[in-house]
Design an enzyme around this catalytic site. Structure first.
Site, PDB file in Angstrom:
ATOM      1  N   HIS A 151       0.850  -1.209   0.000  1.00 32.85           N
ATOM      2  CA  HIS A 151       0.000   0.000   0.000  1.00 32.85           C
ATOM      3  C   HIS A 151       0.879   1.251   0.000  1.00 32.85           C
ATOM      4  O   HIS A 151       0.638   2.190  -0.747  1.00 32.85           O
ATOM      5  CB  HIS A 151      -0.915   0.026   1.233  1.00 32.85           C
ATOM      6  CG  HIS A 151      -1.962  -1.030   1.206  1.00 32.85           C
ATOM      7  ND1 HIS A 151      -3.130  -0.902   0.487  1.00 32.85           N
ATOM      8  CD2 HIS A 151      -2.019  -2.238   1.802  1.00 32.85           C
ATOM      9  CE1 HIS A 151      -3.868  -1.986   0.652  1.00 32.85           C
ATOM     10  NE2 HIS A 151      -3.215  -2.811   1.446  1.00 32.85           N
ATOM     11  N   ASP A 211       9.118   6.084   7.609  1.00 35.06           N
ATOM     12  CA  ASP A 211       8.550   5.639   8.870  1.00 35.06           C
ATOM     13  C   ASP A 211       7.375   6.551   9.161  1.00 35.06           C
ATOM     14  O   ASP A 211       7.446   7.761   8.947  1.00 35.06           O
ATOM     15  CB  ASP A 211       9.575   5.689  10.006  1.00 35.06           C
ATOM     16  CG  ASP A 211       9.174   4.709  11.103  1.00 35.06           C
ATOM     17  OD1 ASP A 211       9.216   3.488  10.851  1.00 35.06           O
ATOM     18  OD2 ASP A 211       8.769   5.156  12.193  1.00 35.06           O
ATOM     19  N   ASP A 220      -6.471   3.387   8.362  1.00 35.64           N
ATOM     20  CA  ASP A 220      -7.295   4.109   7.383  1.00 35.64           C
ATOM     21  C   ASP A 220      -8.796   4.083   7.716  1.00 35.64           C
ATOM     22  O   ASP A 220      -9.487   5.078   7.479  1.00 35.64           O
ATOM     23  CB  ASP A 220      -7.086   3.536   5.968  1.00 35.64           C
ATOM     24  CG  ASP A 220      -5.829   4.094   5.307  1.00 35.64           C
ATOM     25  OD1 ASP A 220      -5.282   5.092   5.797  1.00 35.64           O
ATOM     26  OD2 ASP A 220      -5.395   3.518   4.285  1.00 35.64           O
ATOM     27  N   LYS A 248      -7.090   9.539  -0.787  1.00 30.54           N
ATOM     28  CA  LYS A 248      -5.877   9.389   0.024  1.00 30.54           C
ATOM     29  C   LYS A 248      -4.734  10.223  -0.557  1.00 30.54           C
ATOM     30  O   LYS A 248      -4.029  10.929   0.162  1.00 30.54           O
ATOM     31  CB  LYS A 248      -5.497   7.905   0.070  1.00 30.54           C
ATOM     32  CG  LYS A 248      -4.319   7.580   0.985  1.00 30.54           C
ATOM     33  CD  LYS A 248      -4.753   6.987   2.275  1.00 30.54           C
ATOM     34  CE  LYS A 248      -3.639   6.916   3.299  1.00 30.54           C
ATOM     35  NZ  LYS A 248      -3.164   5.597   3.574  1.00 30.54           N
TER      36      LYS A 248
END
Ligand code: IMP
Length: 210
Positions: free
Chosen positions: A23, A77, A156, A176
């Site tokens: 993703h 990260d 999400d 997104k």
């Protein structure tokens, strides 16, 4: 199970994204595509140091991966920081997702009236010569009262970006890409990358001194 590591030979123009999260990789690819920058996935495990600073975690892993794979790499990260929980889970987001999950986090948010939160992504680009650059992106929003939507990954289904009415998981990829912390960080990286490449090209194309 580990995904297969892409062992194709390194190409100086390719940016390699060290991640096992498809993703994240697809989001990065979509953010860089409009700039004509190609990114490829290097699905190799990376070292995660203990730190509360996402940038330090990304930088350490990027330097190590660049040396190990002898190519320019990007490491990301990221984490979810919830105000009512004093910033928890923050740098521990992936562990918290793997242990108590979305429902566990919603449970911790039971009865909490203030639901502000943000996602942050920190990127580190590192070359085998150990030069490194950092970029970050943040999206403010709120934690929903229940999980909604099936798209995306991680948290999400419970994150609603500010000034919108749906979770990332309900909104899907275009939504997104418009709001996410990752898209913001990768767009910053793209602008830097283009500028750096143009400068390098100009050095070589400069007319010879008379
Ligand atoms: P890490 O960057 O691999 O340490 O993982 C960060 C964790 O934060 C992920 O496992 C997710 O649980 C969460 N996270 C980070 N970015 C996102 C996102 O864009 N959507 C949903 N969850 C995310």
């Amino acid at each position: 199970m580990l995904e297969e590591v892409d062992t194709s030979p390194s190409d100086k123009r390719t940016l390699w994204f060290v991640t096992q999260n498809d993703h994240k990789y697809q989001e990065a690819r979509r953010s860089l595509d409009p700039f004509g920058i190609k990114i490829r996935k290097l699905a190799s495990p990376k070292t995660e140091i203990q730190s509360t600073d996402l940038g330090d975690i990304a930088k350490f892993a990027a330097k190590e991966a660049a040396r190990k794979h002898n190519r320019t790499v990007v490491v990301e990260d990221s984490g979810l920081f919830i105000r009512a929980l004093n910033g928890f889970p923050g740098p521990y987001s992936s562990y918290i997702h793997a242990t108590i999950g979305v429902e566990g986090l919603l449970h911790l948010m039971n009865q909490k009236r203030r639901r502000e939160a943000y996602f942050q992504a920190s990127l580190a680009v590192s070359s085998p010569k150990a030069t490194s650059q950092e970029f970050s992106g943040r999206v403010n929003g709120t934690i929903s009262h229940k999980s909604a939507g099936k798209q995306g990954f991680g948290f999400d289904p419970i994150f609603v970006p500010k000034d919108t009415r749906k979770t990332f998981a309900e909104g899907g990829s275009q939504f997104k890409d418009r709001y996410s912390h990752r898209a913001i960080a990768f767009r910053k990286l793209a602008l830097w990358y283009i500028k750096t490449k143009v400068q390098t090209r100009n050095q070589f194309c400069r007319p010879a001194e008379p």
